[in-house]
Enzyme design. Structure first.
Site, PDB file in Angstrom:
ATOM      1  N   ASP A 117     -22.859  -1.110 -23.970  1.00  9.08           N
ATOM      2  CA  ASP A 117     -23.374   0.248 -23.785  1.00  9.08           C
ATOM      3  C   ASP A 117     -24.006   0.336 -22.398  1.00  9.08           C
ATOM      4  O   ASP A 117     -25.075  -0.242 -22.163  1.00  9.08           O
ATOM      5  CB  ASP A 117     -24.417   0.575 -24.856  1.00  9.08           C
ATOM      6  CG  ASP A 117     -23.810   0.747 -26.247  1.00  9.08           C
ATOM      7  OD1 ASP A 117     -22.742   0.152 -26.504  1.00  9.08           O
ATOM      8  OD2 ASP A 117     -24.415   1.446 -27.078  1.00  9.08           O
ATOM      9  N   LYS A 154     -21.732   8.378 -25.084  1.00  5.93           N
ATOM     10  CA  LYS A 154     -22.933   8.278 -25.918  1.00  5.93           C
ATOM     11  C   LYS A 154     -24.002   9.213 -25.359  1.00  5.93           C
ATOM     12  O   LYS A 154     -24.167   9.316 -24.139  1.00  5.93           O
ATOM     13  CB  LYS A 154     -23.404   6.821 -25.919  1.00  5.93           C
ATOM     14  CG  LYS A 154     -24.688   6.535 -26.670  1.00  5.93           C
ATOM     15  CD  LYS A 154     -24.983   5.031 -26.614  1.00  5.93           C
ATOM     16  CE  LYS A 154     -26.368   4.701 -27.135  1.00  5.93           C
ATOM     17  NZ  LYS A 154     -26.671   3.249 -27.045  1.00  5.93           N
ATOM     18  N   LYS A 209     -20.786   8.630 -29.666  1.00  4.77           N
ATOM     19  CA  LYS A 209     -21.948   7.983 -30.274  1.00  4.77           C
ATOM     20  C   LYS A 209     -23.221   8.763 -29.968  1.00  4.77           C
ATOM     21  O   LYS A 209     -23.702   8.742 -28.841  1.00  4.77           O
ATOM     22  CB  LYS A 209     -22.085   6.537 -29.772  1.00  4.77           C
ATOM     23  CG  LYS A 209     -23.319   5.799 -30.340  1.00  4.77           C
ATOM     24  CD  LYS A 209     -23.389   4.369 -29.840  1.00  4.77           C
ATOM     25  CE  LYS A 209     -24.683   3.689 -30.268  1.00  4.77           C
ATOM     26  NZ  LYS A 209     -24.773   2.277 -29.799  1.00  4.77           N
TER      27      LYS A 209
END
Length: 317
Positions: free
Chosen positions: A154, A217, A253
């Site tokens: 991430d 995300k 996400k």
């Protein structure tokens, strides 16, 4: 598979217009409706469990609390509860565990010790959460996490580039991050609470996908505003635009502030309605959370027993 990315093309960013009142109306429609009930609610909650990136990102993380996290991810709902609803043979696990790079090896070793190597290890990287470190340092952090066992990374974008309209700069950095990830899937955190407006959210989404993001995300969870529905709607429609133009499916996400089972059902409804069933599964949808799993388990407990569990009756995530 994943998203190989395509060449930077500024025409993707031309004439971006966000209808803010319409986005807000759509968000209110989602948050105000009744959720699914009875056995359908149970099925949706179990699906939500499989989409959770069970997360600990604290300065006080230790080997022991990471092991506890991994154990919970491997057995997220009490076995007697699953048996009561005839789901004890599902092999239910969370979508991944998410930790700092220094805790990746701890996660790998413990998951191996309990024969749960099928659970992906996600690591934040690139100077998380601020991203305010030199690029070469951010790239080395990715490589460190991958070398120690992370299969998902991430990363955070350079918000300074985004806020000054340097979208080519955002693209170039994310593309280098993608290369550093190797075979690991890359989730690109936009930190939408720092981007100033929904137009920037859309452009950051598109540029990240052009550069090879496998997921986009919402947040690090450390901003003042994290996962909220208006932002998600804009990001999800960017994913739809990218898919329609390229045929490549990019995941989504949300992270930060998602704590209740009802919230999880709303997010799953959003994915199903805007993108379709494929985006309600963990290969294309994850929820970054730490407290959410406990509330989902409480709801399952209530469905089985007719009462809510006391805290000591459920293992904490």
């Amino acid at each position: 598979m994943g998203n190989p990315g395509i060449q930077f093309d500024e025409s993707w960013l031309a004439n971006v217009n966000i209808n803010l009142p319409a986005v807000k109306r759509r968000a209110q429609q989602l948050s105000g409706r009744r959720t699914v009930k009875k056995e359908w609610q149970l099925a949706w909650l179990l699906r939500a469990v499989t989409c959770i990136d069970l997360t600990t990102l604290s300065g006080e993380d230790t080997t022991s609390n990471v092991q506890r996290l991994c154990h919970k991810a491997s057995s997220p709902v009490r076995k007697d509860l699953l048996k009561a609803i005839d789901c004890d043979d599902l092999g239910l696990t969370c979508g991944a565990v998410c930790v700092y790079p220094n805790r990746v090896e701890d996660s790998k070793n413990y998951l191996k010790s309990i024969s749960a190597q099928n659970i992906p290890i996600a690591s934040v990287a690139t100077g998380f959460p601020a991203g305010q470190t030199p690029l070469h340092t951010r790239l080395e952090e990715i490589k460190f996490a991958v070398e120690h066992g992370a299969s998902e990374i991430d990363v955070v974008i350079n918000r300074a580039h985004a806020l000054t309209g340097n979208w080519r700069g955002v693209y170039d950095e994310v593309k280098e991050m993608k290369e550093a990830c190797g075979n690991a899937h890359m989730k690109v955190i936009l930190a939408t609470g720092d981007l100033g407006c929904l137009t920037n959210v859309y452009k950051a989404s598109v540029v990240s996908m052009l550069a090879g993001a496998d997921f986009i995300k919402t947040s690090t969870g450390k901003e003042g505003v994290n996962a909220i529905l208006p932002v998600a709607i804009v990001m999800i429609r960017a994913i739809r635009d990218y898919y329609q133009k390229t045929g490549i499916k990019v995941g989504f996400k949300p992270a930060g502030g998602i704590r209740s089972a009802k919230d999880a059902l709303v997010w799953l409804s959003l994915m199903k309605e805007e993108l379709g069933d494929d985006w309600t599964k963990p290969n294309l949808f994850r929820i970054g959370a730490s407290a959410l799993l406990l509330d989902i388990e409480r709801q399952i407990f209530h469905n089985v027993t007719g009462k809510y569990a006391a805290l000591h009756e459920l293992a904490m995530a």
